[in-house]
Design a protein around this motif. Sequence first.
Motif, short mmCIF file in Angstrom:
data_model
loop_
_atom_site.label_atom_id
_atom_site.label_comp_id
_atom_site.label_asym_id
_atom_site.label_seq_id
_atom_site.Cartn_x
_atom_site.Cartn_y
_atom_site.Cartn_z
N VAL A 123 -2.26 2.12 -4.54
CA VAL A 123 -2.15 3.38 -4.07
C VAL A 123 -3.36 3.67 -3.32
O VAL A 123 -4.48 3.78 -3.57
N VAL A 124 -3.15 4.19 -1.89
CA VAL A 124 -4.09 4.68 -1.15
C VAL A 124 -4.51 6.25 -1.28
O VAL A 124 -3.48 7.05 -1.18
N LYS A 164 -2.36 4.57 5.30
CA LYS A 164 -2.19 3.16 4.68
C LYS A 164 -1.75 2.30 6.06
O LYS A 164 -2.43 1.03 5.66
N SER A 165 -1.47 2.60 7.03
CA SER A 165 -1.41 1.79 8.25
C SER A 165 -2.45 1.15 8.75
O SER A 165 -2.55 -0.08 8.96
N LEU A 215 0.90 -1.20 0.18
CA LEU A 215 0.01 -0.08 0.02
C LEU A 215 0.86 1.44 -0.01
O LEU A 215 1.73 1.25 0.86
N THR A 216 0.78 2.12 -1.08
CA THR A 216 1.65 3.16 -1.00
C THR A 216 0.76 4.60 -0.87
O THR A 216 -0.70 4.43 -1.15
N ARG A 254 6.93 4.31 -1.14
CA ARG A 254 7.39 4.03 -2.45
C ARG A 254 7.37 2.45 -2.38
O ARG A 254 7.48 1.66 -1.63
N PRO A 255 7.12 1.58 -3.53
CA PRO A 255 6.87 0.25 -3.71
C PRO A 255 8.41 -0.27 -3.38
O PRO A 255 9.31 0.41 -3.47
N LEU A 256 8.37 -1.61 -2.97
CA LEU A 256 9.59 -2.29 -2.78
C LEU A 256 10.23 -2.87 -3.75
O LEU A 256 11.22 -3.12 -3.67
#
Length: 710
Positions: free
Chosen positions: A162-163, A51-52, A43-44, A151-153
Amino acid sequence: MAITMAGKWQAGNLPAELTSLIGRRTELDQVRRACRRSRLVTLTGVGGVGKSRLALRAAADLRAEFGGGAWLVELSPLDDGTLLPHAIAESLRLTDQTTRPMVEVLAEHLFGREVLLVLDTCEHLVGSCARTVGTLLEAVPGLRVLATSRRPLEVPGEQVLVVEPLPVPPLGGAAALAGGDAVELLAVRAAETVPGFDLADEDQEAVVRLCRRLEGIPLAIELAAARLRELPVGHLADRLDDRFAALGDDPAAAHEAGPPWHQALRTAIGWSHELCEPAERLLWARLSVFAGDFDAEAVRRVCADERLPEADIGLLLDALADESILTWLPTGAGERYRMLDTLREYGAGWLRTLGEEERFKQRHREHYLSLATRGATGWLGPGQIPWYDRMIGEHDNLRAALDVALAAKDGIPALELAGTLAFFWYGCGYAKEGRHYLQQALDLDTRPSPALVQALWADGLLAATQGDADGAEIRAAQCELAAEEDDAYAAMCVRALRSSAGVIRGDLLQAMDQSETAYRTRWSDEPLTIANLLALLCRAHALTVSDRIDDAVAVLEDLRSLCDQRGEQSMRSHGDLLRGQAELAGGRLDAAVAYGQAALRTKRRLHDSFGIGLTVDLLALAAGAAGQARRAARLLGLAQRIWSTHGQAQASVPAWVAARQACEAQARDVLGDNAYQVAYRTGFDSDIDAGIAYALEPEGEGLHNGGPHS
């Protein structure tokens, strides 16, 4: 609910929700579906977008689909990416203390389980997260990962969601309020803050304008809601409009340069910052040096000075909590506070602007060195269990202080802190992590000093805990070279390490020889140390294995008296364990069980998985010797479950390994393979706490010397 130790992998450790989740129904459905079809979902979105919170609710909804549970790993307090596998293991209650790489231990431990890992706040450790997640996903087919990150891993197979901010209503008066999640969040949080708050009584146009200005960012809205205690909605919206206008006229005036946050969030935080009193703003900045949560005493020690008097700290903390800058956390050990990462980053930016970042990082390090020094002094005394609880609660801040110490050009601060924490690494079950820090500190500075001697002793002690006899011997030799000729404490540490190495290797002559001085001086007026007590424990073990049972019991009686005189419990529980082994070797089964159960009660309170494993092994041996083969098999299964969370079964001590193997063979012969496996699996599959309760049951008492099989 969360469980202790490794437990039965049914629930995990997801925290209870303290506030309602507003909106997000569509997003929740998207996250759940993504987690079912993809093994890594990230989740970005901008900071403060939620997000959390979304990840935790989705994980809670999915928990029942994972037999191994859903487990949260909070990464925001962690700065050292090499410790990421340790942080995951800590969340999983995995206490492996071997010398193997932790990521390898994790892969082995998770293999065969269906587990959901929630890695929260990955953006500052993206590289480490990508490597660790990639390794674990490849090695553990049943693992799924839900990550939150700005940012993505960039891991193959990653699905990125994307939130977005909460929907905001269009301008248009009261009719515009219907169905707006952003407005609902403002109304709910305002009602929690302002008694009697009713959206219907407020300036509807101002409510809409406020939510639109904040662009639906949940954190920004919650900060605004906290201010409604002081200002009506209309005034709040006007002040926010003014701030946006000022930034629009002069972008350079916005001091919030730094993390790439959404303008609405930057503005809301800056605006909330402006509404704080000067002392509140200063404390906000200084609090940014803390990691995780913290208490008021630490804040007074680290942040107070002539500009922020100690007497004002309590009121300032309350004010920042009222304004939602801090989260108030009541705990069994007292009140603690926590700051959201986004707000901490803002405070850290201010601290840098003020030119005070290094000064207060050093004050933070000095405070935790002082705490560690007091803990080391009080550890072998009546305050041991409170010190255990306190140091566990300060783990994140200890890591932060160590990171600051390791960054210094002079290696002494790192040696001092890492070495002083020997009692924590050893007594609280962090041998692996302790060696990680100690080895870095020892690489920085090898000049002879008391700090070097203490760090070498600490690393050797942890090597012995890991069953690493060579490591203990090497550190003993280095410690001997670094110490002053008349340093009695260093000499005792050296002998304790060599005696431990003898125990690990089965060299009983070395164990006896190197523990002789500790035994001769046990009643001296010198302060009691872990080294003294460890040497006595090694001596008792050597005597027991040499079949000198009465001599072993005499040593252990003396050790018990030494501990009781000071109210010490941890080393006494080690002594009770060895006393149980000695009594078992002498055929006194009732006494063996009594001492074993006494040790188990203390080891459970101190979450000592290594000691619990040894103690349950002892109780299994006693049951087997009494002819209770089914109970023995069940306890052997339970012990193996505990060893699976620790890694080095029986610390590879030959006598302990041989005794367990003999007990297993005897129980299997008595019960037959099928009945043995049923009893063994009952113990292995049980919840750890329930298994320990079984081991402590009275049926383990009243054993005689052999008898009919159960």
